[in-house]
Design an enzyme around this catalytic site. Sequence first.
Site, short mmCIF file in Angstrom:
data_model
loop_
_atom_site.label_atom_id
_atom_site.label_comp_id
_atom_site.label_asym_id
_atom_site.label_seq_id
_atom_site.Cartn_x
_atom_site.Cartn_y
_atom_site.Cartn_z
N LYS A 72 118.54 112.10 43.87
CA LYS A 72 117.66 111.96 42.80
C LYS A 72 117.31 113.33 42.11
O LYS A 72 116.89 114.26 43.08
CB LYS A 72 116.32 111.25 43.49
CG LYS A 72 115.05 111.05 42.40
CD LYS A 72 114.18 110.47 43.08
CE LYS A 72 113.10 109.83 42.14
NZ LYS A 72 112.05 109.13 42.69
N SER A 150 110.63 105.06 40.57
CA SER A 150 111.29 106.19 39.50
C SER A 150 112.72 106.39 39.95
O SER A 150 113.16 107.27 38.98
CB SER A 150 110.28 107.31 39.76
OG SER A 150 110.28 107.96 40.96
N SER A 174 108.71 104.08 44.55
CA SER A 174 109.90 104.40 43.77
C SER A 174 111.42 104.24 44.58
O SER A 174 112.37 104.56 43.83
CB SER A 174 109.58 105.88 43.41
OG SER A 174 108.68 105.94 42.40
#
Length: 440
Positions: A72, A150, A174
């Site tokens: 990420k 996210s 997330s």
Amino acid sequence: MTDATSMAEDFASGRSDPVQALEQALAQVDQSASVFISLTAERARREAQASAARWRACQPLSTLDGVPLAWKDLFDVAGSVTTAGAAYRRNAPAALLDAPSVGLLCRAGMVSVGKTNLSELAYSGLGLNPHFGTPHNPHGSDQPRIPGGSSSGSAVAVAAGIVPIAMGTDTAGSIRIPAAFNGLVGYRSSSRRYSRDGVFPLAHTLDSLGPLTRSVRDALAIDDLLHGRRQSHTARSLKGQRFVLAQQDVEPAVGNNLLRAVEQLKAQGALIEERECAPFQATLELIKHHGWLGAFEAFALHQTLLDSPDAEQLDPRVRRRLEAARALPASQLLHLLDARRRLQQQLVDDLDGAILMTPTVAHVAPALAPLEADDDLFVKTNLATLRLTMPGSLLDMPGVTLPSGRDAQGLPTGLLLSAPVGEDARLLRAALSVESVLNV
């Protein structure tokens, strides 16, 4: 699709090799819009070639040597800009060093393919990003569906078969939300289990790290590597394993799939008590009436940004959420912190060694286009999506979401196993046993 452990077994047997696996991953990246923000192809090729040589010499560095993975774009990877999904950070200086977690998995021989997309500043559970595009959920055959956020790109990178493992972060859901929406395993660790150095923050108290994978054994393998262990894991019998099933108001497919999973577990001897978990329910009410601790911390972190000209470059939806905390009273923050400490202890007493079982998200992945077009619908859907994962984050509960089935349109649903803070090892072992008997 194969998981990381099976991929490494293919390396060991000579059926495949890390260079071949990497080139396949890079080829798939080119066909996948908005999943990655940047690639580290040159580094990855060096790592894959070194790994292939180790496998030929029968000297792998770990059980996952040569397996490609993605990060990420909150994790620092040396030589790459850490954008945090924000336009204003496109031209930030490249990271000089790997984050400790990146370094540990690199030294275990894993191959870093690149940095994945996310909700800007990791501040949404839906995964939309107006700057770098929104990766589409690969299960949305009728119309484009959201990936969840996210950790949107991390989830889609695994679900689409680009890499078998991607690392994410979880402040309010997330990791767990995009894993559930994409039919994956997602592990939110207790917030202090892994070093968060070199990882762009959102909320100091609540931020945690973890992998999105195709199997619990892969999540366990990552946990071992991040702690310098080398262990083998086998699923134990569920006979006598205690769970508390806290049902919630959810879409029929989510509820039906969860109840079917419960029956499968009971058939294997699991002891499942269907009742309200009072501390979990009280945390839901606390958040509803007193707000989100992460909102205070996110505003404090980004106040300088919000007061600068760069604020104009923010996603207006993210900017509004951050600004909403500017006027919140300090007494509200103190109340949340005090209630958090009290509820954490009550949770230990209430569960008394059992694992909490809930739906991960109350619904399947919504359609993307209506959320892009309607700000009010975005806000409403974001809150509904985060609702069942936020209590675990506030109480710092490690959580593992597992696929529980599909709805009539083929969209995945998830069940969430959670435990009190610090009980990660016990939770992961229980999740491995649960996964072994689920027929989804």
